[in-house]
Design a protein around this motif. Structure first.
Motif, PDB file in Angstrom:
ATOM      1  N   GLY A   1       0.740  -1.450  -0.067  1.00 53.34           N
ATOM      2  CA  GLY A   1       0.019  -0.039   0.024  1.00 53.34           C
ATOM      3  C   GLY A   1       0.815   1.347   0.150  1.00 53.34           C
ATOM      4  O   GLY A   1       1.819   1.373   0.720  1.00 53.34           O
ATOM      5  N   VAL A   2       0.416   2.268  -0.872  1.00 52.62           N
ATOM      6  CA  VAL A   2       1.351   3.271  -0.974  1.00 52.62           C
ATOM      7  C   VAL A   2       1.410   4.291   0.328  1.00 52.62           C
ATOM      8  O   VAL A   2       2.442   4.776   0.547  1.00 52.62           O
ATOM      9  CB  VAL A   2       0.773   4.523  -2.111  1.00 52.62           C
TER      10      VAL A   2
ATOM     11  N   LEU B   1       2.792   3.226  -9.688  1.00 50.83           N
ATOM     12  CA  LEU B   1       1.914   2.406 -10.241  1.00 50.83           C
ATOM     13  C   LEU B   1       1.337   1.390  -9.185  1.00 50.83           C
ATOM     14  O   LEU B   1       2.106   0.598  -8.827  1.00 50.83           O
ATOM     15  CB  LEU B   1       2.407   1.765 -11.542  1.00 50.83           C
ATOM     16  N   SER B   2       0.198   1.400  -8.483  1.00 45.59           N
ATOM     17  CA  SER B   2      -0.283   0.495  -7.808  1.00 45.59           C
ATOM     18  C   SER B   2      -1.009  -0.539  -8.535  1.00 45.59           C
ATOM     19  O   SER B   2      -1.919  -0.219  -9.509  1.00 45.59           O
ATOM     20  CB  SER B   2      -1.192   1.186  -6.690  1.00 45.59           C
TER      21      SER B   2
ATOM     22  N   PHE C   1       4.395  -0.132  -7.340  1.00 46.19           N
ATOM     23  CA  PHE C   1       5.669  -0.111  -7.950  1.00 46.19           C
ATOM     24  C   PHE C   1       5.878   1.323  -7.791  1.00 46.19           C
ATOM     25  O   PHE C   1       5.242   2.009  -8.482  1.00 46.19           O
ATOM     26  CB  PHE C   1       5.758  -0.515  -9.552  1.00 46.19           C
ATOM     27  N   ILE C   2       7.308   1.451  -7.447  1.00 46.21           N
ATOM     28  CA  ILE C   2       7.558   3.174  -7.485  1.00 46.21           C
ATOM     29  C   ILE C   2       8.846   2.969  -8.766  1.00 46.21           C
ATOM     30  O   ILE C   2       9.961   2.505  -8.715  1.00 46.21           O
ATOM     31  CB  ILE C   2       8.580   3.279  -6.095  1.00 46.21           C
ATOM     32  N   LEU C   3       8.497   3.922  -9.644  1.00 49.63           N
ATOM     33  CA  LEU C   3       9.476   4.119 -10.920  1.00 49.63           C
ATOM     34  C   LEU C   3      10.333   5.106 -10.783  1.00 49.63           C
ATOM     35  O   LEU C   3       9.891   6.538  -9.950  1.00 49.63           O
ATOM     36  CB  LEU C   3       8.596   4.315 -12.103  1.00 49.63           C
TER      37      LEU C   3
ATOM     38  N   ILE D   1      -1.760   5.912  -8.608  1.00 49.29           N
ATOM     39  CA  ILE D   1      -1.622   5.646 -10.269  1.00 49.29           C
ATOM     40  C   ILE D   1      -1.202   7.051 -10.668  1.00 49.29           C
ATOM     41  O   ILE D   1      -1.916   7.830 -11.053  1.00 49.29           O
ATOM     42  CB  ILE D   1      -2.891   4.994 -10.910  1.00 49.29           C
ATOM     43  N   SER D   2       0.088   7.007 -11.307  1.00 50.06           N
ATOM     44  CA  SER D   2       0.565   8.283 -11.838  1.00 50.06           C
ATOM     45  C   SER D   2       0.342   7.850 -13.324  1.00 50.06           C
ATOM     46  O   SER D   2       0.563   6.960 -13.826  1.00 50.06           O
ATOM     47  CB  SER D   2       1.962   8.542 -11.706  1.00 50.06           C
TER      48      SER D   2
END
Length: 342
Positions: free
Chosen positions: A95-96, A117-118, A124-126, A299-300
């Motif tokens: 969870g973010v 990107l959840s 995922f942390i880009l 979500i970016s």
């Protein structure tokens, strides 16, 4: 906890709505015929503005050259927090908000921009590939750093950022972008890859043909209801984010749901396209949520950011974040009404 640096070199791109038809063949191949490609990381998100794709270099080769495709000027790497070891894609989602203070905030404090990107499975942390040495140095005290190379997880070697490192002075992060909340409710779900062929036609219709241009300005539409759909196929795991009405189009027992059947409200961040260079946007939202222990997905996309929170937490979200932005004019939109933040 472990921080895994995945082996995928990623591109982040935008496809204009007007250009989606010329890309459909490649996108269908990436989503539904993955075994025919060498792509291991693919995500497609439709918003009212455009389609955002996150795809590894092999997958990017499946897309045509086109003036309708804009590519962010960087190669990105995906980071994944794993609690208690195990594979990044089949671990329990963190969870973010759970990684806001340990990952998101420290990176923002060191002026490192992130793209989130959840998914149903994990977060995922880009980060830009060129920022990796500073990322590793920043997070090495909190995490065991591991790299995935040819499918094997090995210890990540220090990349040489040692001298001249100054711990930044921590300052409050004001919310400097307007927030809005569309009226539709969203579901974060998944499905068994083995069942994908049985719903492929339906998914193609949802992804490419049901919405898009004909939604814009449609008469009788709820003006606060937005088009948002996200499909991710990452290392064999499928994640879907769609509104409640779209989920009702799927056959029973195809989509995975949580025991509580949770639906989520969306908070959109940004009045103008955010770009990729500003640091701290994710932290501005996720830190107050973490403090209040409010679960969230994040979500970016190429132009705007999107957080998903429980419906009963929505007012609390705006209350918390607006206090950090008292020197800036903000609004939030709920069910079509613009309401000044306090």
């Amino acid at each position: 906890m472990e921080l895994h640096i995945l082996e995928h070199s990623l591109k982040v791109a935008s496809i204009e709505k007007e250009g989606i038809q010329i890309c459909t063949h490649g996108l269908i191949k990436l989503a539904f015929l993955a075994s025919k490609t060498r792509c291991k990381f693919f995500s497609l998100t439709e918003t009212p503005e455009d389609y955002t794709i996150i795809v590894d270099e092999e997958g990017f080769k499946e897309l045509p050259e086109s003036e309708h495709i804009s590519v962010a000027d960087a190669t990105w790497l995906a980071l994944n927090v794993v609690s208690g070891g195990g594979n990044a894609s089949n671990s329990q989602p963190i969870g973010v908000t759970k990684i806001a203070k340990s990952v998101i905030a420290p990176l923002a404090d060191h002026n490192i921009s992130v793209f989130m990107l959840s998914t149903y499975q994990t977060d995922f942390i880009l980060v830009r590939e060129r920022d990796l040495p500073m990322v590793m140095h920043t997070l090495s005290s909190e995490f065991t750093l591991l790299r995935v190379i040819n499918g094997e997880t090995v210890a990540a070697h220090n990349l040489g950022v040692t001298n001249g490192f100054v711990k930044p002075k921590l300052v409050p992060r004001p919310i400097i972008h307007p927030l809005s909340s569309p009226s539709n409710m969203f579901c974060v779900t998944s499905l068994d890859p083995d069942t994908l062929p049985s719903v492929a036609t339906l998914l193609m219709d949802v992804m490419f043909y049901s919405g898009g241009l004909k939604d814009t300005g449609a008469s009788g539409e709820d003006s606060s209801h937005i088009r948002f759909f996200s499909f991710s196929l990452i290392e064999g795991y499928i994640s879907l984010v769609m509104d409640e009405q779209t989920t009702q189009r799927f056959p029973n027992n195809v989509l995975f749901t949580s025991a509580s059947g949770e639906l989520w409200k969306m908070v959109r961040i940004g009045g103008q396209p955010l770009g990729f260079d500003e640091c701290g946007i994710v932290a501005q939202i996720s830190e107050p949520l973490a403090t209040a222990d409010i679960p969230a997905y994040y979500i970016s996309t190429f132009k705007f950011d999107h957080a998903l929170v429980r419906d009963d937490a929505l007012y609390h979200v705006f209350s918390k974040v607006s206090k950090l932005g008292k020197h800036f004019k903000h609004y939030y939109t709920v069910s079509g009404n613009d309401t000044p933040s306090s």
